[in-house]
Design a protein around this motif. Sequence first.
Motif, PDB file in Angstrom:
ATOM      1  N   TYR A   1       0.817  -1.211   0.000  1.00 19.28           N
ATOM      2  CA  TYR A   1       0.000   0.000   0.000  1.00 19.28           C
ATOM      3  C   TYR A   1       0.853   1.265   0.000  1.00 19.28           C
ATOM      4  CZ  TYR A   1      -3.739   3.238   1.277  1.00 19.28           C
ATOM      5  OH  TYR A   1      -4.638   4.281   1.273  1.00 19.28           O
ATOM      6  N   GLU A   2       1.886   1.275   0.846  1.00 23.98           N
ATOM      7  CA  GLU A   2       2.687   2.493   1.003  1.00 23.98           C
ATOM      8  C   GLU A   2       3.716   2.666  -0.107  1.00 23.98           C
ATOM      9  OE1 GLU A   2       1.985   4.711   3.077  1.00 23.98           O
ATOM     10  OE2 GLU A   2       0.717   3.689   4.547  1.00 23.98           O
ATOM     11  N   ARG A   3       4.231   1.551  -0.654  1.00 18.57           N
ATOM     12  CA  ARG A   3       5.307   1.626  -1.644  1.00 18.57           C
ATOM     13  C   ARG A   3       5.003   0.735  -2.849  1.00 18.57           C
ATOM     14  NH1 ARG A   3       7.165   6.225  -0.675  1.00 18.57           N
ATOM     15  NH2 ARG A   3       7.777   6.577   1.461  1.00 18.57           N
ATOM     16  N   PRO A   4       3.965   1.049  -3.621  1.00 16.29           N
ATOM     17  CA  PRO A   4       3.696   0.245  -4.824  1.00 16.29           C
ATOM     18  C   PRO A   4       4.895   0.297  -5.769  1.00 16.29           C
ATOM     19  CG  PRO A   4       2.441   2.307  -4.866  1.00 16.29           C
ATOM     20  CD  PRO A   4       3.049   2.202  -3.503  1.00 16.29           C
ATOM     21  N   ALA A   5       5.243  -0.849  -6.351  1.00 19.62           N
ATOM     22  CA  ALA A   5       6.458  -0.937  -7.168  1.00 19.62           C
ATOM     23  C   ALA A   5       6.215  -0.635  -8.639  1.00 19.62           C
ATOM     24  CB  ALA A   5       7.066  -2.333  -7.038  1.00 19.62           C
ATOM     25  N   THR A   6       4.965  -0.778  -9.094  1.00 21.70           N
ATOM     26  CA  THR A   6       4.679  -0.565 -10.514  1.00 21.70           C
ATOM     27  C   THR A   6       3.434   0.306 -10.659  1.00 21.70           C
ATOM     28  OG1 THR A   6       3.192  -2.467 -10.783  1.00 21.70           O
ATOM     29  CG2 THR A   6       5.560  -2.886 -11.033  1.00 21.70           C
ATOM     30  N   SER A   7       3.258   0.817 -11.866  1.00 19.49           N
ATOM     31  CA  SER A   7       2.090   1.644 -12.169  1.00 19.49           C
ATOM     32  C   SER A   7       0.796   0.853 -11.953  1.00 19.49           C
ATOM     33  CB  SER A   7       2.177   2.138 -13.611  1.00 19.49           C
ATOM     34  OG  SER A   7       1.019   2.835 -13.972  1.00 19.49           O
ATOM     35  N   PHE A   8       0.796  -0.438 -12.341  1.00 19.67           N
ATOM     36  CA  PHE A   8      -0.404  -1.251 -12.178  1.00 19.67           C
ATOM     37  C   PHE A   8      -0.775  -1.388 -10.701  1.00 19.67           C
ATOM     38  CE2 PHE A   8      -2.448  -5.294 -11.244  1.00 19.67           C
ATOM     39  CZ  PHE A   8      -3.557  -5.235 -12.086  1.00 19.67           C
TER      40      PHE A   8
ATOM     41  N   VAL B   1       8.648   9.174 -15.204  1.00 19.49           N
ATOM     42  CA  VAL B   1       8.238   8.589 -13.922  1.00 19.49           C
ATOM     43  C   VAL B   1       6.778   8.910 -13.639  1.00 19.49           C
ATOM     44  CG1 VAL B   1      10.529   8.606 -12.832  1.00 19.49           C
ATOM     45  CG2 VAL B   1       9.073  10.638 -12.684  1.00 19.49           C
ATOM     46  N   LEU B   2       6.249   8.157 -12.679  1.00 16.56           N
ATOM     47  CA  LEU B   2       4.904   8.397 -12.165  1.00 16.56           C
ATOM     48  C   LEU B   2       5.031   8.815 -10.705  1.00 16.56           C
ATOM     49  CD1 LEU B   2       1.808   7.891 -12.929  1.00 16.56           C
ATOM     50  CD2 LEU B   2       2.083   5.725 -11.729  1.00 16.56           C
ATOM     51  N   VAL B   3       4.441   9.955 -10.352  1.00 18.77           N
ATOM     52  CA  VAL B   3       4.369  10.381  -8.950  1.00 18.77           C
ATOM     53  C   VAL B   3       3.026   9.902  -8.406  1.00 18.77           C
ATOM     54  CG1 VAL B   3       4.356  12.327  -7.342  1.00 18.77           C
ATOM     55  CG2 VAL B   3       5.793  12.412  -9.397  1.00 18.77           C
ATOM     56  N   SER B   4       3.079   9.079  -7.357  1.00 20.24           N
ATOM     57  CA  SER B   4       1.870   8.488  -6.782  1.00 20.24           C
ATOM     58  C   SER B   4       1.681   9.009  -5.360  1.00 20.24           C
ATOM     59  CB  SER B   4       2.013   6.961  -6.780  1.00 20.24           C
ATOM     60  OG  SER B   4       0.947   6.350  -6.108  1.00 20.24           O
ATOM     61  N   VAL B   5       0.499   9.610  -5.099  1.00 17.47           N
ATOM     62  CA  VAL B   5       0.217  10.198  -3.776  1.00 17.47           C
ATOM     63  C   VAL B   5      -1.154   9.732  -3.308  1.00 17.47           C
ATOM     64  CG1 VAL B   5       0.189  12.317  -2.394  1.00 17.47           C
ATOM     65  CG2 VAL B   5       1.423  12.291  -4.567  1.00 17.47           C
ATOM     66  N   ARG B   6      -1.212   9.096  -2.135  1.00 21.24           N
ATOM     67  CA  ARG B   6      -2.488   8.662  -1.567  1.00 21.24           C
ATOM     68  C   ARG B   6      -3.329   9.887  -1.158  1.00 21.24           C
ATOM     69  NH1 ARG B   6      -3.366   3.444  -2.924  1.00 21.24           N
ATOM     70  NH2 ARG B   6      -1.566   2.135  -2.461  1.00 21.24           N
TER      71      ARG B   6
ATOM     72  N   PRO C   1       8.837   4.065 -11.923  1.00 20.86           N
ATOM     73  CA  PRO C   1       9.196   4.191 -13.337  1.00 20.86           C
ATOM     74  C   PRO C   1       7.946   4.145 -14.213  1.00 20.86           C
ATOM     75  CG  PRO C   1      10.621   2.590 -12.257  1.00 20.86           C
ATOM     76  CD  PRO C   1       9.529   2.920 -11.281  1.00 20.86           C
ATOM     77  N   ALA C   2       7.816   5.088 -15.130  1.00 20.10           N
ATOM     78  CA  ALA C   2       6.593   5.164 -15.959  1.00 20.10           C
ATOM     79  C   ALA C   2       6.633   4.087 -17.026  1.00 20.10           C
ATOM     80  CB  ALA C   2       6.474   6.533 -16.591  1.00 20.10           C
TER      81      ALA C   2
END
Length: 360
Positions: A226-233, A280-285, A359-360
């Motif tokens: 949940y906190e550190r997803p490794a891929t975009s999926f 890259v993808l920036v992911s923020v909950r 990584p995007a």
Amino acid sequence: MSSASYVEFINVDKSYDGRNLVVDNLNLSIAQGEFLTMLGPSGSGKTTSLMMLAGFEAPSGGHIRIAGRSLESVPPHRRNIGMVFQNYALFPHMTVAENLEYPLRVRKMPKAERTERVRRVLDVVQMAALGERKPAQLSGGQQQRIALARAIVFEPDVVLMDEPLGALDKNLREHLQLEIKHLHERLGITVVYVTHDQSEALTMSDRVAVFNAGKIEQLAPPAELYERPATSFVSGFIGENNRIVGEISGRAGEDYAVETDTGHRMYVRSSLSFKERQRVLVSVRPERVKLDPAEACPNTFGGTVEEVIYLGDHKRVHVRLNETSTVVAKVPNVGANIDIRPSQSLSLGWNSDDAVLIPA
């Protein structure tokens, strides 16, 4: 829980037509006593993997082992595996006690031992008073408890569960999630669980294997997933995420600077290595996004409230940053946050370690 590999998938493939792989080079080790969940959307290969472990499907390639023993020529009934299905699969003409006794009778266990095993397992699932009832006289939750009891009564090496709570209503499902988790902790059995319900996977598991298109995208404990997803999926499948695409523009201490496609500069802390101009993808909950933050954040932007969705204990607030970018914040219904309204101007922000770089 033993750290050694107990259940092993080694280079396992599965194809039904000889061309398309439903399971693609699966390598997975499960420890003895572990609760591992295979999570993914329909068609991702998780149920097929479970069925190959059970012996109901044969791999097209690779090997599956339990305790170092190859299952290649072992039929399902000789694998010492317990199964729990969504539809319970109880014999309607038998009483609860007879249903539980059936797998023991098949194994030619003496009558006295069968009776004692049934009594013990009914106590374990808190159904001791219902042994003489037929399945039709039980509620859905009670039937699922009996199905679980039947899967463990002969003391299997592994228990497999295929969407076992899918037919139950939300409250009962959540209650049984905890019951199964506590039963696993008490008995120390090895459980492989299949679901498409992410909250179920996060609640119950020691580790979760996220499946997509026949492969494991990430294998990790629930909190890390949940906190550190490794891929975009994984970032899109597990929970809700603000996902902003951009490229690395430099370093600032421990943080990477990201120039986003929406025209913003963001700072994200990451232990991974990224190159200049890498996409890259920036992911923020949403729960990490602060509205009108009291303290300065390295990522602070002005915006306008577009929509406020009331969800009881919290609101989901959609804030438009510009014509091409909207960020969602999850805000508890307490204090000043109660008065957030559409068209209101405000600032929002998050710290660099509240976001994840992928990584995007």
